[in-house]
Design a protein around this motif. Sequence first.
Motif, short mmCIF file in Angstrom:
data_model
loop_
_atom_site.label_atom_id
_atom_site.label_comp_id
_atom_site.label_asym_id
_atom_site.label_seq_id
_atom_site.Cartn_x
_atom_site.Cartn_y
_atom_site.Cartn_z
N LYS A 1 0.83 -1.21 0.00
CA LYS A 1 0.00 0.00 0.00
C LYS A 1 0.87 1.26 0.00
CE LYS A 1 -3.61 2.28 2.71
NZ LYS A 1 -4.44 2.19 3.90
N VAL A 2 1.95 1.25 0.73
CA VAL A 2 2.80 2.44 0.85
C VAL A 2 3.81 2.55 -0.28
CG1 VAL A 2 4.51 3.60 2.32
CG2 VAL A 2 2.49 2.56 3.36
N PHE A 3 4.49 1.44 -0.60
CA PHE A 3 5.60 1.50 -1.55
C PHE A 3 5.29 0.97 -2.94
CE2 PHE A 3 7.62 1.23 2.67
CZ PHE A 3 8.35 2.41 2.64
N GLU B 1 8.57 1.21 8.43
CA GLU B 1 8.28 2.52 7.83
C GLU B 1 6.86 2.57 7.26
OE1 GLU B 1 8.43 6.39 6.52
OE2 GLU B 1 9.76 5.39 7.92
N ALA B 2 6.41 1.48 6.66
CA ALA B 2 5.05 1.46 6.11
C ALA B 2 4.02 1.62 7.23
CB ALA B 2 4.81 0.16 5.35
N ASN B 3 4.22 0.94 8.35
CA ASN B 3 3.31 1.10 9.48
C ASN B 3 3.33 2.52 10.02
OD1 ASN B 3 1.99 -1.45 9.91
ND2 ASN B 3 3.97 -2.27 10.51
N ARG C 1 4.09 5.21 8.29
CA ARG C 1 3.46 6.07 7.27
C ARG C 1 1.94 5.98 7.32
NH1 ARG C 1 6.14 10.23 5.08
NH2 ARG C 1 8.31 9.65 5.09
N VAL C 2 1.42 4.81 7.64
CA VAL C 2 -0.03 4.67 7.75
C VAL C 2 -0.53 5.47 8.96
CG1 VAL C 2 -1.87 3.01 8.26
CG2 VAL C 2 -0.19 2.50 6.50
N PRO D 1 1.00 9.92 7.84
CA PRO D 1 1.35 9.97 6.41
C PRO D 1 2.38 11.04 6.05
CG PRO D 1 -1.02 9.95 6.71
CD PRO D 1 -0.43 10.11 8.06
N GLY E 1 5.89 9.97 8.91
CA GLY E 1 6.29 8.57 9.03
C GLY E 1 7.06 8.32 10.31
#
Length: 178
Positions: A41-43, A70-72, A74-75, A78, A81
């Motif tokens: 979802k993020v990358f 990092e994805a967690n 960023r969620v 946003p 991060g």
Amino acid sequence: MGSGHSPCASCKLLRRRCTKDCTFAPYFPSDDPHKFAIVHKVFGASNINKMLQELPVHQRADAVSSLVYEANARVRDPVYGCVGAISYLQNQVSQLQMQLAVAQAEILCIQMQQDQPPMLPPSMEAISDHDLIDNDKSIFYENNMIPQYLNYSSSNSNNVIHDSLKRESFFGHDMHVS
């Protein structure tokens, strides 16, 4: 993956056939689909694939862990991060260091009050008349300058310090030092 195994989480999400040389399979197992979903979802799958292909095999697991972290982050945030979380924690460390310095200064003040005689400290009593401005020792005694400094009320300083430690965080709420 072979024909008898379930596809990895990435192939399952992307609805493709998982091959034995699948880049994602070792790092995104089928029993943890959320791990790949958040990173995808993020990358994006193609960016993840490029990143993993550029790394030596022994570094890929660490890279995947970092991507998931990092994805967690960023969620949750946003804009910043994990940098937002790091900044928040650094701010807390600074505030705690300031609190520690204030506490140490208060301890030093209390120790000085207990160790010194009520009027002038011994080092000030040895000063001769010509060392003082206007050659008048009574100014120090009448205005009580030194004991006033030593009896400085720490309750007033706490309010000033606590007010100065209030900061607005990146997350939009006030952080208070307790």
